[in-house]
Design a protein around this motif. Structure first.
Motif, PDB file in Angstrom:
ATOM      1  N   GLY A 127       0.804  -1.209   0.000  1.00  0.00           N
ATOM      2  CA  GLY A 127       0.000   0.000   0.000  1.00  0.00           C
ATOM      3  C   GLY A 127       0.840   1.263   0.000  1.00  0.00           C
ATOM      4  N   LYS A 128       0.427   2.219  -0.792  1.00  0.00           N
ATOM      5  CA  LYS A 128       1.074   3.528  -0.809  1.00  0.00           C
ATOM      6  C   LYS A 128       0.713   4.286   0.464  1.00  0.00           C
ATOM      7  CE  LYS A 128       0.886   7.970  -3.322  1.00  0.00           C
ATOM      8  NZ  LYS A 128       0.259   8.673  -4.459  1.00  0.00           N
ATOM      9  N   GLY A 185      -4.261   3.889   0.133  1.00  0.00           N
ATOM     10  CA  GLY A 185      -3.894   2.510  -0.178  1.00  0.00           C
ATOM     11  C   GLY A 185      -3.232   1.826   1.006  1.00  0.00           C
ATOM     12  N   ASP A 219      -0.816  -4.557  -5.309  1.00  0.00           N
ATOM     13  CA  ASP A 219      -0.588  -3.255  -4.683  1.00  0.00           C
ATOM     14  C   ASP A 219      -1.803  -2.368  -4.890  1.00  0.00           C
ATOM     15  OD1 ASP A 219      -0.191  -1.090  -6.835  1.00  0.00           O
ATOM     16  OD2 ASP A 219       1.234  -2.596  -7.537  1.00  0.00           O
ATOM     17  N   ILE A 220      -1.968  -1.399  -3.999  1.00  0.00           N
ATOM     18  CA  ILE A 220      -3.120  -0.508  -4.051  1.00  0.00           C
ATOM     19  C   ILE A 220      -2.655   0.892  -3.689  1.00  0.00           C
ATOM     20  CG2 ILE A 220      -3.787  -1.205  -1.705  1.00  0.00           C
ATOM     21  CD1 ILE A 220      -6.728  -0.673  -2.601  1.00  0.00           C
ATOM     22  N   ALA A 221      -3.063   1.873  -4.509  1.00  0.00           N
ATOM     23  CA  ALA A 221      -2.518   3.220  -4.334  1.00  0.00           C
ATOM     24  C   ALA A 221      -3.398   4.260  -4.997  1.00  0.00           C
ATOM     25  CB  ALA A 221      -1.118   3.293  -4.956  1.00  0.00           C
ATOM     26  N   THR A 222      -3.457   5.435  -4.386  1.00  0.00           N
ATOM     27  CA  THR A 222      -3.982   6.625  -5.065  1.00  0.00           C
ATOM     28  C   THR A 222      -2.843   7.140  -5.927  1.00  0.00           C
ATOM     29  OG1 THR A 222      -3.348   7.888  -3.090  1.00  0.00           O
ATOM     30  CG2 THR A 222      -5.663   7.260  -3.286  1.00  0.00           C
ATOM     31  N   ASP A 244      -5.267   1.091  -8.982  1.00  0.00           N
ATOM     32  CA  ASP A 244      -5.134   2.546  -8.914  1.00  0.00           C
ATOM     33  C   ASP A 244      -6.477   3.098  -8.453  1.00  0.00           C
ATOM     34  OD1 ASP A 244      -4.681   5.271  -9.236  1.00  0.00           O
ATOM     35  OD2 ASP A 244      -3.587   5.028 -11.129  1.00  0.00           O
ATOM     36  N   GLY A 246     -10.967   6.727  -4.211  1.00  0.00           N
ATOM     37  CA  GLY A 246     -10.508   6.748  -2.825  1.00  0.00           C
ATOM     38  C   GLY A 246     -11.106   7.848  -1.988  1.00  0.00           C
ATOM     39  N   GLY A 277     -11.482  -0.606  -1.511  1.00  0.00           N
ATOM     40  CA  GLY A 277     -10.474  -1.659  -1.613  1.00  0.00           C
ATOM     41  C   GLY A 277     -10.505  -2.625  -0.450  1.00  0.00           C
TER      42      GLY A 277
END
Length: 498
Positions: free
Chosen positions: A263-264, A290, A371-374, A465, A470, A487
């Motif tokens: 996660g970011k 994320g 992976d999960i991120a803005t 993404d 988010g 998510g």
């Protein structure tokens, strides 16, 4: 958690005690967690509202002014999910209210919407009693609880509404418990993302992660330096709040598969020396959404009985500007030795996540990485605010995530990994550039995903993404203004089904 507390009552007594008078709760004890992690509530004397699904038999104590079928016809009610018809009923010398609510086709998506609609109608009341519908009750409970979410720094404005769910049987009880666990995991992710960055430093985020009941390991700035996590260090070097890498480990007995979630965790993003505009910067406390999702997911796995080994990595840093900040044209060395020319310091999320992905590939030997991120503003332009994006190197993995997304209502759209765009990341002075270097492609979300893929070691990998989904700008349905926790439900469903 800032969600309504709830009770599960037997169906036989649901019509008793309906009242329009605010119950006296001065002697009620505060809600407290029970063994399963759900929040139990003190029993209310009376519920101010009673909600019953269209078509359900009403308790004999409830005397509607007209037959239910006639009332629904009068209001031209169709039974659509989220539709609510309010009816006054006599209750001694007082007047109570019954809410007849629609459930649509009875699917999880429609029941989630129905639960949210009913709970929102009771938000200003002391208590609401809700007869549970048939079907996937967990989704209904999720919707009802998430619709009551609030975030406020300091003292709460008012006592939250108690939701009294009415239903019988062990299966219903288990469904309610599951809905509660999932909703509170989403609420945790929202809380973390909504917290002001004056509080939410990387160290603070690491402390919250360590509270989730799983094994935690945290790298501070000196350990990051000795471990050669060059991306995380470079992004965090402009801030007075040093970066962290957080590892959470869930290892159930007998697990044979290993999933790594990355996660970011950018706790605030000014853009660095490639400074954002003021309007764009206002929402950047949620740029670690994320990472918040990964923390919340790891904290919920045991309660849901997930049998997969899961490691969560949250790459946390504040992207600020100062005399110590990295500069456009700097070359950094990521974990594992790849060099990157930083052409834009506002493309920082991929730098911290590249370190985490490379570390996972080299040291953790996962079967799959997600992976999960803005990550990119470009994905909001491509898909808007209602669809998350998934990029995947493996078709089966993409299909599994899409199925979980459909089940949970956290919709995703698969985006392409176009190999022909890879040369856009070429650098004349390093192995890679962190953005398109003079490219004519203009596909920012795709090239960002291609950049991350370089650090996955050719393992099955997917990138979510969530920059568009988010955050919510409205109080509507299951969402409140601010972070959505998007998510959490998708990943918990995917992991539970593996």
């Amino acid at each position: 958690m800032p969600l309504s507390p709830y009770l599960l009552l037997p169906r036989a007594s649901y019509g008793q005690g309906l009242s329009a008078v605010t119950p006296a709760r001065a002697d009620a004890e505060p809600a407290s967690p029970d063994r399963a992690g759900a929040t139990a509530a003190p029993a209310t004397q009376d519920a101010q509202l009673l909600a019953v699904p269209f078509g359900a038999d009403l308790a004999p104590e409830i005397d509607l002014p007209l037959p239910a079928a006639g009332l629904l016809a009068h209001y031209a009610a169709t039974g659509a999910a989220g539709e609510v018809v309010e009816v006054p009923v006599a209750n001694g010398d007082t007047v109570g209210r019954v809410l007849l609510y629609g459930v649509g086709d009875g699917s999880a998506t429609d029941l989630r919407k129905a639960g949210a609609a009913v709970a929102r109608r009771g938000k200003d009341k002391d208590a609401i009693r809700v007869v549970l519908p048939e079907g996937p009750v967990a989704a209904f409970v999720e919707g009802a609880l998430l619709a009551t979410y609030t975030f406020r720094v300091g003292v709460a404005k008012s006592t939250p509404t108690v939701i009294e769910f009415v239903g019988d049987g062990a299966e219903t009880e288990a469904e309610v418990a599951r809905g509660d666990v999932v909703a509170r995991a989403v609420a945790l992710a929202r809380d973390l993302a909504n917290m002001p960055s004056s509080v939410k430093t990387p160290a603070w985020l690491a402390e919250r992660a360590a509270e989730q009941g799983v094994t935690a390991k945290v790298w501070d700035e000196e350990q990051l330096r000795s471990g050669k996590f060059g991306g995380i260090l470079a992004v965090g070097q402009g801030s007075v709040s040093p970066p962290r890498l957080i590892q959470l480990s869930y290892e159930p007995e007998g697990a044979t598969r290993h999933v790594v979630l990355v996660g970011k965790g950018i706790t605030y993003d000014t853009g660095g020396l490639s400074l954002k505009r003021g309007d764009s910067m206002k929402f950047m406390k949620t740029d670690m959404a994320g990472g918040a999702v990964v923390i919340a997911v790891l904290g919920a796995l045991a309660s849901l009985g997930v049998r997969v080994r899961v490691t969560g990595l949250i790459a946390a840093a504040e992207n600020s500007f100062s005399g110590m900040a990295q500069r456009p044209s700097d070359v950094i060395t990521q974990y594992g030795g790849r060099t990157v020319e930083v052409l834009n310091t506002d493309a920082e999320g991929r730098l911290v996540m590249a370190d985490a992905l490379a570390y996972a590939d080299a040291e953790l030997d996962p079967d799959v990485m997600v992976d999960i991120a803005t990550l990119t503003g470009a994905i909001s332009i491509a898909l808007g605010k209602d669809l998350g994006a998934v990029f995947a190197s493996d078709d089966d993995l993409a299909a599994e995530l899409a199925e979980a997304a459909e089940s949970t209502g956290e919709r995703i759209w698969r985006m392409p990994l176009i190999d022909d765009y890879t040369p856009a990341l070429d650098s004349t002075v390093a192995d890679l550039a962190n953005i398109e270097a003079g490219s004519t492609y203009g596909a920012g979300s795709i090239t960002a995903a291609l950049f991350l893929r370089e650090f996955t070691g050719k393992r099955p990998w997917a990138h979510l993404d969530i920059a568009g989904v988010g955050r919510s700008s409205a109080d509507e349905g299951i969402f409140s203004k601010g972070a959505t926790g998007y998510g959490v439900r998708l990943l918990l469903e995917w992991l539970s089904s593996r």
